[in-house]
Design a protein around this motif. Structure first.
Motif, PDB file in Angstrom:
ATOM      1  N   ARG A 168     -19.319   1.418 -11.269  1.00  0.00           N
ATOM      2  CA  ARG A 168     -19.172   2.604 -10.423  1.00  0.00           C
ATOM      3  C   ARG A 168     -20.240   3.631 -10.786  1.00  0.00           C
ATOM      4  O   ARG A 168     -20.736   3.657 -11.903  1.00  0.00           O
ATOM      5  N   SER A 169     -20.522   4.502  -9.828  1.00  0.00           N
ATOM      6  CA  SER A 169     -21.633   5.441  -9.961  1.00  0.00           C
ATOM      7  C   SER A 169     -21.338   6.671 -10.824  1.00  0.00           C
ATOM      8  O   SER A 169     -22.194   7.530 -10.958  1.00  0.00           O
ATOM      9  N   GLY A 170     -20.187   6.775 -11.414  1.00  0.00           N
ATOM     10  CA  GLY A 170     -19.870   7.896 -12.305  1.00  0.00           C
ATOM     11  C   GLY A 170     -19.380   7.375 -13.641  1.00  0.00           C
ATOM     12  O   GLY A 170     -18.937   6.236 -13.750  1.00  0.00           O
ATOM     13  N   SER A 171     -19.430   8.195 -14.666  1.00  0.00           N
ATOM     14  CA  SER A 171     -19.076   7.729 -16.013  1.00  0.00           C
ATOM     15  C   SER A 171     -17.587   7.835 -16.328  1.00  0.00           C
ATOM     16  O   SER A 171     -17.149   7.383 -17.377  1.00  0.00           O
ATOM     17  N   GLU A 172     -16.805   8.422 -15.437  1.00  0.00           N
ATOM     18  CA  GLU A 172     -15.362   8.521 -15.639  1.00  0.00           C
ATOM     19  C   GLU A 172     -14.646   7.606 -14.651  1.00  0.00           C
ATOM     20  O   GLU A 172     -15.103   7.409 -13.526  1.00  0.00           O
ATOM     21  N   ALA A 173     -13.520   7.072 -15.068  1.00  0.00           N
ATOM     22  CA  ALA A 173     -12.721   6.197 -14.196  1.00  0.00           C
ATOM     23  C   ALA A 173     -11.933   7.060 -13.218  1.00  0.00           C
ATOM     24  O   ALA A 173     -11.051   7.809 -13.618  1.00  0.00           O
ATOM     25  N   VAL A 174     -12.278   6.974 -11.933  1.00  0.00           N
ATOM     26  CA  VAL A 174     -11.574   7.716 -10.896  1.00  0.00           C
ATOM     27  C   VAL A 174     -10.813   6.713 -10.040  1.00  0.00           C
ATOM     28  O   VAL A 174     -11.417   5.809  -9.461  1.00  0.00           O
ATOM     29  N   VAL A 175      -9.503   6.839  -9.989  1.00  0.00           N
ATOM     30  CA  VAL A 175      -8.665   5.980  -9.158  1.00  0.00           C
ATOM     31  C   VAL A 175      -7.626   6.865  -8.478  1.00  0.00           C
ATOM     32  O   VAL A 175      -6.868   7.571  -9.151  1.00  0.00           O
ATOM     33  N   VAL A 176      -7.624   6.846  -7.149  1.00  0.00           N
ATOM     34  CA  VAL A 176      -6.637   7.590  -6.379  1.00  0.00           C
ATOM     35  C   VAL A 176      -5.782   6.559  -5.650  1.00  0.00           C
ATOM     36  O   VAL A 176      -6.228   5.928  -4.686  1.00  0.00           O
ATOM     37  N   ASN A 177      -4.568   6.337  -6.153  1.00  0.00           N
ATOM     38  CA  ASN A 177      -3.668   5.379  -5.523  1.00  0.00           C
ATOM     39  C   ASN A 177      -3.065   6.003  -4.274  1.00  0.00           C
ATOM     40  O   ASN A 177      -2.718   7.181  -4.250  1.00  0.00           O
ATOM     41  N   LEU A 178      -2.966   5.207  -3.194  1.00  0.00           N
ATOM     42  CA  LEU A 178      -2.542   5.684  -1.880  1.00  0.00           C
ATOM     43  C   LEU A 178      -1.257   4.990  -1.439  1.00  0.00           C
ATOM     44  O   LEU A 178      -0.986   3.865  -1.845  1.00  0.00           O
ATOM     45  N   ASP A 179      -0.506   5.652  -0.579  1.00  0.00           N
ATOM     46  CA  ASP A 179       0.703   5.063  -0.015  1.00  0.00           C
ATOM     47  C   ASP A 179       0.395   4.688   1.435  1.00  0.00           C
ATOM     48  O   ASP A 179       0.596   5.482   2.353  1.00  0.00           O
ATOM     49  N   ILE A 180      -0.161   3.473   1.627  1.00  0.00           N
ATOM     50  CA  ILE A 180      -0.536   2.977   2.953  1.00  0.00           C
ATOM     51  C   ILE A 180       0.248   1.706   3.224  1.00  0.00           C
ATOM     52  O   ILE A 180       0.264   0.789   2.405  1.00  0.00           O
ATOM     53  N   GLU A 181       0.873   1.648   4.387  1.00  0.00           N
ATOM     54  CA  GLU A 181       1.579   0.435   4.808  1.00  0.00           C
ATOM     55  C   GLU A 181       0.546  -0.585   5.279  1.00  0.00           C
ATOM     56  O   GLU A 181      -0.222  -0.305   6.182  1.00  0.00           O
ATOM     57  N   PRO A 182       0.495  -1.786   4.680  1.00  0.00           N
ATOM     58  CA  PRO A 182      -0.493  -2.770   5.129  1.00  0.00           C
ATOM     59  C   PRO A 182      -0.239  -3.218   6.567  1.00  0.00           C
ATOM     60  O   PRO A 182       0.891  -3.210   7.035  1.00  0.00           O
ATOM     61  N   VAL A 183      -1.288  -3.585   7.244  1.00  0.00           N
ATOM     62  CA  VAL A 183      -1.164  -4.039   8.627  1.00  0.00           C
ATOM     63  C   VAL A 183      -0.775  -5.508   8.654  1.00  0.00           C
ATOM     64  O   VAL A 183      -1.031  -6.245   7.719  1.00  0.00           O
ATOM     65  N   GLU A 184      -0.157  -5.938   9.737  1.00  0.00           N
ATOM     66  CA  GLU A 184       0.231  -7.341   9.890  1.00  0.00           C
ATOM     67  C   GLU A 184      -0.986  -8.241  10.083  1.00  0.00           C
ATOM     68  O   GLU A 184      -1.098  -9.269   9.473  1.00  0.00           O
ATOM     69  N   ARG A 185      -1.871  -7.836  10.981  1.00  0.00           N
ATOM     70  CA  ARG A 185      -3.025  -8.666  11.323  1.00  0.00           C
ATOM     71  C   ARG A 185      -4.309  -7.856  11.175  1.00  0.00           C
ATOM     72  O   ARG A 185      -4.723  -7.187  12.113  1.00  0.00           O
ATOM     73  N   PRO A 186      -4.943  -7.916  10.019  1.00  0.00           N
ATOM     74  CA  PRO A 186      -6.196  -7.171   9.869  1.00  0.00           C
ATOM     75  C   PRO A 186      -7.304  -7.789  10.720  1.00  0.00           C
ATOM     76  O   PRO A 186      -7.280  -8.978  11.022  1.00  0.00           O
ATOM     77  N   ASP A 187      -8.263  -6.953  11.140  1.00  0.00           N
ATOM     78  CA  ASP A 187      -9.424  -7.423  11.900  1.00  0.00           C
ATOM     79  C   ASP A 187     -10.470  -7.952  10.935  1.00  0.00           C
ATOM     80  O   ASP A 187     -10.828  -7.272   9.975  1.00  0.00           O
ATOM     81  N   ALA A 188     -10.971  -9.160  11.181  1.00  0.00           N
ATOM     82  CA  ALA A 188     -12.037  -9.719  10.348  1.00  0.00           C
ATOM     83  C   ALA A 188     -13.345  -8.997  10.650  1.00  0.00           C
ATOM     84  O   ALA A 188     -13.656  -8.698  11.796  1.00  0.00           O
ATOM     85  N   VAL A 189     -14.102  -8.681   9.605  1.00  0.00           N
ATOM     86  CA  VAL A 189     -15.402  -8.045   9.751  1.00  0.00           C
ATOM     87  C   VAL A 189     -16.427  -8.940   9.090  1.00  0.00           C
ATOM     88  O   VAL A 189     -16.296  -9.273   7.911  1.00  0.00           O
ATOM     89  N   TYR A 190     -17.435  -9.355   9.844  1.00  0.00           N
ATOM     90  CA  TYR A 190     -18.460 -10.254   9.332  1.00  0.00           C
ATOM     91  C   TYR A 190     -19.751  -9.493   9.101  1.00  0.00           C
ATOM     92  O   TYR A 190     -20.057  -8.540   9.812  1.00  0.00           O
TER      93      TYR A 190
END
Length: 158
Positions: A123-145
């Motif tokens: 990662r581009s910074g020297s400190e560990a930054v993690v922001v955990n989120l409350d997101i409901e996963p989708v049933e059918r994600p769109d594929a990105v190529y």
């Protein structure tokens, strides 16, 4: 000019495999361990470490603030989901690199049911930054190529 003694004390540092620090911010579903950061080696502009995701496991949704992230897949198959509702998906295998821009909500998934997913993170910074989120996963994600002059979108025959 820095003399030889300064280079000895403030030069190259080696962090052995058994010396990684798991006392770093975590996201459910994965195990992170820091190798290179401000506290351990005096890094000023980057953080590096490892992550392991067990077979069939997926992480919680999270982002890394203003930091850019690079993930190098050592072993296994990574399925990445990203977006406001984790609606996009792409996969990467051993030897592949993954780039995650700042503030992008994402989720790592081990696409294998019988092999751990092992990666190296930078990662581009020297400190560990993690922001955990409350997101409901989708049933059918769109594929990105990855589509550019060298890579075409799969036709379904592949």
């Amino acid at each position: 000019m820095v003399d030889a003694q300064d280079w000895r004390e403030h030069g190259v540092r080696v962090v052995r495999a058994g010396q990684l620090d798991s006392n770093t911010p975590q996201t459910p579903g994965m195990s992170r361990a820091a190798a290179i950061d401000a506290a351990r080696v005096g890094a000023e502009r980057l953080w590096a470490g490892t992550v392991t995701i067990h077979p069939d496991a997926k992480t919680g949704a999270h982002h890394h603030g203003a930091l850019e992230s690079v993930i190098y897949v050592l072993r296994g198959r990574a399925r990445m989901r990203w977006g406001e509702q984790l609606e996009f998906v792409a996969e990467a295998g051993a030897g592949d690199f993954i780039f995650v821009p700042p503030y992008v909500p994402h989720q790592e998934i081990n696409a294998s049911s019988d092999e751990p997913l092992d990666c190296v993170l930078v990662r581009s910074g020297s400190e560990a930054v993690v922001v955990n989120l409350d997101i409901e996963p989708v049933e059918r994600p769109d594929a990105v190529y990855w589509v550019d002059p060298l890579h075409r979108e799969p036709t379904g025959d592949e």
